[in-house]
Design a protein around this motif. Sequence first.
Motif, mmCIF file in Angstrom:
data_model
loop_
_atom_site.group_PDB
_atom_site.id
_atom_site.type_symbol
_atom_site.label_atom_id
_atom_site.label_comp_id
_atom_site.label_asym_id
_atom_site.label_seq_id
_atom_site.Cartn_x
_atom_site.Cartn_y
_atom_site.Cartn_z
ATOM 1 N N CYS A 60 0.838 -1.188 0.000
ATOM 2 C CA CYS A 60 0.000 0.000 0.000
ATOM 3 C C CYS A 60 0.880 1.247 0.000
ATOM 4 O O CYS A 60 1.854 1.327 0.754
ATOM 5 N N VAL A 61 0.540 2.178 -0.873
ATOM 6 C CA VAL A 61 1.305 3.419 -0.985
ATOM 7 C C VAL A 61 0.363 4.590 -0.781
ATOM 8 O O VAL A 61 -0.785 4.562 -1.225
ATOM 9 N N LYS A 62 0.834 5.608 -0.083
ATOM 10 C CA LYS A 62 0.014 6.813 0.084
ATOM 11 C C LYS A 62 0.639 7.984 -0.658
ATOM 12 O O LYS A 62 1.862 8.149 -0.663
ATOM 13 N N LEU A 63 -0.198 8.770 -1.299
ATOM 14 C CA LEU A 63 0.226 10.032 -1.904
ATOM 15 C C LEU A 63 -0.270 11.136 -1.001
ATOM 16 O O LEU A 63 -1.452 11.175 -0.658
ATOM 17 N N TYR A 64 0.597 12.047 -0.611
ATOM 18 C CA TYR A 64 0.202 13.002 0.416
ATOM 19 C C TYR A 64 0.937 14.333 0.225
ATOM 20 O O TYR A 64 1.935 14.423 -0.490
ATOM 21 N N ARG A 65 0.422 15.333 0.874
ATOM 22 C CA ARG A 65 1.113 16.618 0.978
ATOM 23 C C ARG A 65 1.202 16.992 2.447
ATOM 24 O O ARG A 65 0.313 16.672 3.224
ATOM 25 N N LEU A 66 2.258 17.679 2.783
ATOM 26 C CA LEU A 66 2.405 18.151 4.156
ATOM 27 C C LEU A 66 1.826 19.549 4.258
ATOM 28 O O LEU A 66 2.100 20.418 3.432
ATOM 29 N N SER A 67 1.022 19.761 5.277
ATOM 30 C CA SER A 67 0.532 21.125 5.483
ATOM 31 C C SER A 67 1.537 21.874 6.338
ATOM 32 O O SER A 67 2.380 21.279 6.992
ATOM 33 N N PRO A 68 1.446 23.205 6.285
ATOM 34 C CA PRO A 68 2.423 24.046 6.961
ATOM 35 C C PRO A 68 2.649 23.671 8.415
ATOM 36 O O PRO A 68 3.766 23.712 8.917
ATOM 37 N N ASP A 69 1.583 23.264 9.108
ATOM 38 C CA ASP A 69 1.721 23.005 10.536
ATOM 39 C C ASP A 69 2.141 21.570 10.824
ATOM 40 O O ASP A 69 1.972 21.083 11.924
ATOM 41 N N GLY A 70 2.643 20.886 9.796
ATOM 42 C CA GLY A 70 3.186 19.571 10.038
ATOM 43 C C GLY A 70 2.200 18.446 9.791
ATOM 44 O O GLY A 70 2.600 17.308 9.608
ATOM 45 N N GLY A 71 0.913 18.749 9.799
ATOM 46 C CA GLY A 71 -0.075 17.722 9.505
ATOM 47 C C GLY A 71 0.055 17.261 8.065
ATOM 48 O O GLY A 71 0.555 17.992 7.219
ATOM 49 N N GLU A 72 -0.379 16.048 7.776
ATOM 50 C CA GLU A 72 -0.307 15.596 6.396
ATOM 51 C C GLU A 72 -1.698 15.331 5.869
ATOM 52 O O GLU A 72 -2.577 14.852 6.581
ATOM 53 N N LYS A 73 -1.895 15.687 4.613
ATOM 54 C CA LYS A 73 -3.166 15.435 3.947
ATOM 55 C C LYS A 73 -2.939 14.340 2.922
ATOM 56 O O LYS A 73 -2.145 14.510 1.994
ATOM 57 N N ILE A 74 -3.606 13.211 3.118
ATOM 58 C CA ILE A 74 -3.455 12.107 2.174
ATOM 59 C C ILE A 74 -4.347 12.357 0.974
ATOM 60 O O ILE A 74 -5.563 12.483 1.103
ATOM 61 N N MET A 75 -3.731 12.459 -0.187
ATOM 62 C CA MET A 75 -4.493 12.750 -1.387
ATOM 63 C C MET A 75 -5.113 11.491 -1.971
ATOM 64 O O MET A 75 -6.187 11.517 -2.515
ATOM 65 N N ARG A 76 -4.376 10.380 -1.840
ATOM 66 C CA ARG A 76 -4.884 9.158 -2.454
ATOM 67 C C ARG A 76 -4.161 7.984 -1.830
ATOM 68 O O ARG A 76 -2.965 8.064 -1.540
ATOM 69 N N LEU A 77 -4.879 6.892 -1.619
ATOM 70 C CA LEU A 77 -4.264 5.654 -1.166
ATOM 71 C C LEU A 77 -4.199 4.712 -2.358
ATOM 72 O O LEU A 77 -5.214 4.431 -2.991
ATOM 73 N N ILE A 78 -3.012 4.212 -2.646
ATOM 74 C CA ILE A 78 -2.860 3.329 -3.803
ATOM 75 C C ILE A 78 -2.929 1.880 -3.350
ATOM 76 O O ILE A 78 -2.261 1.499 -2.383
ATOM 77 N N ARG A 79 -3.734 1.097 -4.044
ATOM 78 C CA ARG A 79 -3.890 -0.324 -3.738
ATOM 79 C C ARG A 79 -3.259 -1.148 -4.851
ATOM 80 O O ARG A 79 -3.062 -0.650 -5.957
ATOM 81 N N PRO A 80 -2.996 -2.412 -4.597
ATOM 82 C CA PRO A 80 -2.393 -3.247 -5.641
ATOM 83 C C PRO A 80 -3.195 -3.208 -6.935
ATOM 84 O O PRO A 80 -4.425 -3.076 -6.912
ATOM 85 N N ALA A 81 -2.482 -3.316 -8.049
ATOM 86 C CA ALA A 81 -3.052 -3.301 -9.404
ATOM 87 C C ALA A 81 -3.417 -1.887 -9.861
ATOM 88 O O ALA A 81 -3.945 -1.713 -10.953
ATOM 89 N N GLN A 82 -3.141 -0.884 -9.036
ATOM 90 C CA GLN A 82 -3.371 0.483 -9.481
ATOM 91 C C GLN A 82 -2.059 1.117 -9.928
ATOM 92 O O GLN A 82 -1.009 0.853 -9.348
ATOM 93 N N THR A 83 -2.145 1.940 -10.956
ATOM 94 C CA THR A 83 -0.996 2.754 -11.338
ATOM 95 C C THR A 83 -1.133 4.109 -10.673
ATOM 96 O O THR A 83 -2.225 4.537 -10.316
ATOM 97 N N PHE A 84 -0.018 4.791 -10.518
ATOM 98 C CA PHE A 84 -0.079 6.140 -9.967
ATOM 99 C C PHE A 84 1.052 6.999 -10.514
ATOM 100 O O PHE A 84 2.000 6.485 -11.100
ATOM 101 N N ALA A 85 0.892 8.296 -10.336
ATOM 102 C CA ALA A 85 1.827 9.281 -10.873
ATOM 103 C C ALA A 85 1.804 9.293 -12.395
ATOM 104 O O ALA A 85 2.759 9.729 -13.020
ATOM 105 N N GLU A 86 0.692 8.829 -12.991
ATOM 106 C CA GLU A 86 0.613 8.914 -14.446
ATOM 107 C C GLU A 86 0.675 10.361 -14.903
ATOM 108 O O GLU A 86 0.965 10.645 -16.062
ATOM 109 N N SER A 87 0.353 11.269 -13.999
ATOM 110 C CA SER A 87 0.295 12.668 -14.420
ATOM 111 C C SER A 87 1.642 13.155 -14.929
ATOM 112 O O SER A 87 1.704 14.071 -15.748
ATOM 113 N N VAL A 88 2.734 12.533 -14.488
ATOM 114 C CA VAL A 88 4.037 12.987 -14.966
ATOM 115 C C VAL A 88 4.168 12.756 -16.461
ATOM 116 O O VAL A 88 5.024 13.339 -17.120
ATOM 117 N N LEU A 89 3.304 11.918 -17.008
ATOM 118 C CA LEU A 89 3.378 11.652 -18.446
ATOM 119 C C LEU A 89 3.139 12.908 -19.261
ATOM 120 O O LEU A 89 3.698 13.078 -20.340
#
Lengths: 228, 228
Positions: A60-89
């Motif tokens: 399992c992989v998480k895509l996230y951003r850190l907020s200024p106060d140190g908290g993290e916002k998970i943008m998406r949880l990746i599960r098996p058989a899913q591709t991710f970061a296709e946007s770099v294409l």
Amino acid sequence: MQADSALARELRHHYLFSALTEAQQARLLATAVPRRLAAGEQLFSRGDSAGQFFLLRSGCVKLYRLSPDGGEKIMRLIRPAQTFAESVLFMDVPRFPVSGEAVDAAELVAFDRETFLGVLRESFATCRAVMAQMTRRIQSHWDEIETLALENSRYRVVHYLLGLVPRNAQGRIAVTLPARKMVIAAHVAVTPETLSRTLRALSDEGLIEVAGDEVTVCDVEKLRCHMH
Amino acid sequence: MQADSALARELRHHYLFSALTEAQQARLLATAVPRRLAAGEQLFSRGDSAGQFFLLRSGCVKLYRLSPDGGEKIMRLIRPAQTFAESVLFMDVPRFPVSGEAVDAAELVAFDRETFLGVLRESFATCRAVMAQMTRRIQSHWDEIETLALENSRYRVVHYLLGLVPRNAQGRIAVTLPARKMVIAAHVAVTPETLSRTLRALSDEGLIEVAGDEVTVCDVEKLRCHMH
DNA sequence: CGGCGGACTTGATGCCCGTCAAGGCGCCGG
DNA sequence: CCGGCGCCTTGACGGGCATCAAGTCCGCCG
């Protein structure tokens, strides 16, 4: 890569690859790089320049951003058989717009950007699949934005729960939470405490029943109209 | 349609059309339908089945969803020369995922879904342009989700303001708000009152200066690190 | 078993921010 | 000029939610 056959079989059902010829798939596999991550290991950081995208095979992989106060916002949880970061294409200067980190130990494959773009040029069907997938993603983002824009936490939680049940569901239905409650709380932008309290309030009112990560909605209709 | 030439000229600089041949553009224009909306007039409702997407030529259109309690969340404001509802192109059962309504009197053109898909098949360059545009949209959604997930309203407002200034901006810089403050307040999920108070607090602290819809950030760096 | 840590729950307290209400201001038509 | 109407601002108040702090439950490992 000699474990190719298993991987090739996985690809056959994936939207990015299913419309490709054997030869095209072979070209992709020739430049694909397998990779393993330990739990908690970081795959890339927001802003890193990017030359590849990934297919998750296990873990399992998480895509996230850190907020200024140190908290993290998970943008998406990746599960098996899913591709991710296709946007770099498709970016002019490809950089990862989020950070990626393994939640559980993960096994994945990195595909080369340029190679894939070359293949994409030859397969309009795959183009359509990509665009359809991006359309779905955009709409799920709208759903999430809609949830986050709701004023109070009860609405956000209910809206999130309703997002888990199938579109046409009616009456009583059970769903299992897709992640630990802490993670879900972050998704709907409330603290774990408030999530807990809200779930308790909802079950006290007889709208839902909670048992661990199994939530059964007693009456979907009632819960839906409870939002109005 | 005889005002074609003006329209054709507008298309030439649009990402969806610029890579097309004259003949392809002509095919699109042949099935395009001009349309006028009065201020406040509705173009489509969420859930309507959709056979076309739109180019706005003048005026202003909002895409929005209604929340259960009657409030509306504006998903996107459309400005002249922008297309919208392109997502209907790629859905299996095309329906509008949001409602669309003219804010100011608007002049627009409706393009036929099937015709455009036919053209798209012949132009990989346009496919790439579409995918690049969708990528940008997805990332702007991430920005918005990031904003909305921020816990307090001050952070959300500051984050929004920082989203208005160019990436590499430094020092003092002036931006003009892209909409009325009420609309912006809805965007960052606060009430107009809170937005007003927050802007005042920020200007009292010397971080920004506000004059009507002109906001000048006194020191971008300071404001950025003010989030940390 | 018994001790430990992490996830979840529950309680008490304070404050942010939404609500309601009253002004100031620009704009328009009479 | 005045009166009316939005939009924005400012003030006072109350409730909801974040925060802090215990307390419970459970899995893990020695």
